[in-house]
Design a protein around this motif. Structure first.
Motif, PDB file in Angstrom:
ATOM      1  N   PRO A   1      55.760  83.974  45.251  1.00  0.00           N
ATOM      2  CA  PRO A   1      54.700  83.018  45.600  1.00  0.00           C
ATOM      3  C   PRO A   1      53.347  83.369  44.974  1.00  0.00           C
ATOM      4  N   SER A   2      53.114  84.651  44.703  1.00  0.00           N
ATOM      5  CA  SER A   2      51.829  85.050  44.133  1.00  0.00           C
ATOM      6  C   SER A   2      51.871  85.230  42.617  1.00  0.00           C
ATOM      7  N   GLY A   3      52.985  84.904  41.984  1.00  0.00           N
ATOM      8  CA  GLY A   3      53.065  85.033  40.535  1.00  0.00           C
ATOM      9  C   GLY A   3      54.405  85.562  40.068  1.00  0.00           C
ATOM     10  N   VAL A   4      54.355  86.651  39.303  1.00  0.00           N
ATOM     11  CA  VAL A   4      55.553  87.233  38.708  1.00  0.00           C
ATOM     12  C   VAL A   4      55.683  88.675  39.163  1.00  0.00           C
ATOM     13  N   ALA A   5      56.892  89.078  39.493  1.00  0.00           N
ATOM     14  CA  ALA A   5      57.153  90.472  39.842  1.00  0.00           C
ATOM     15  C   ALA A   5      58.050  91.064  38.761  1.00  0.00           C
ATOM     16  N   ALA A   6      57.718  92.264  38.313  1.00  0.00           N
ATOM     17  CA  ALA A   6      58.511  92.943  37.298  1.00  0.00           C
ATOM     18  C   ALA A   6      59.045  94.235  37.887  1.00  0.00           C
ATOM     19  N   THR A   7      60.347  94.422  37.769  1.00  0.00           N
ATOM     20  CA  THR A   7      60.960  95.664  38.225  1.00  0.00           C
ATOM     21  C   THR A   7      61.754  96.276  37.080  1.00  0.00           C
TER      22      THR A   7
ATOM     23  N   ALA B   1      63.308  93.438  34.768  1.00  0.00           N
ATOM     24  CA  ALA B   1      63.743  92.206  35.432  1.00  0.00           C
ATOM     25  C   ALA B   1      62.512  91.484  35.954  1.00  0.00           C
ATOM     26  N   LEU B   2      62.335  90.241  35.537  1.00  0.00           N
ATOM     27  CA  LEU B   2      61.206  89.433  35.974  1.00  0.00           C
ATOM     28  C   LEU B   2      61.689  88.440  37.016  1.00  0.00           C
ATOM     29  N   SER B   3      60.922  88.290  38.072  1.00  0.00           N
ATOM     30  CA  SER B   3      61.267  87.320  39.105  1.00  0.00           C
ATOM     31  C   SER B   3      60.011  86.603  39.570  1.00  0.00           C
ATOM     32  N   SER B   4      60.190  85.374  39.983  1.00  0.00           N
ATOM     33  CA  SER B   4      59.082  84.561  40.460  1.00  0.00           C
ATOM     34  C   SER B   4      58.824  84.861  41.934  1.00  0.00           C
TER      35      SER B   4
END
Length: 109
Positions: free
Chosen positions: A47-53, A42-45
């Motif tokens: 403030p520092s970029g992209v987070a992947a979980t 799951a990719l989410s936006s």
């Protein structure tokens, strides 16, 4: 947006795509493991970029001796991750080039 923010965003994108490839590799490796549930990224936006979980699908295998992995879907994910990785790498490279130009201009002053 600053050049360092561009580099940070591109780096987080690269790491997110790395996680997608890792999860696809795990899925392919466990394609014949009875009861294995497919891992998804799951990719989410942020403030520092992209987070992947990593999330495990809630879909149950048709029978207990099967997995929920579809090899075609894994190949599509790998191709998509490759293209996204290349795009993020290009953004990082462009940001680094801009940084070099900025440093050259600063030295001339």
């Amino acid at each position: 947006m600053s050049i360092s923010a561009i580099l940070n965003t591109a780096t987080s994108g690269l790491l997110a795509q790395q996680k997608r490839v890792y999860n696809a590799a795990q899925n392919i490796a466990n394609i014949d493991t009875p009861g294995y549930k497919r891992l998804d990224t799951a990719l989410s936006s942020t403030p520092s970029g992209v987070a992947a979980t990593t999330v495990q699908t809630t879909e149950e295998p048709a029978t207990p001796d099967q997995s929920t992995v579809d090899p075609t879907m894994e190949m599509v994910d790998l191709i998509s991750a490759e293209n996204s990785f290349k795009a993020n790498a290009k953004v990082f490279e462009t940001g680094a080039d801009l940084w070099d130009v900025l440093m050259t201009m600063k030295k001339d002053d």
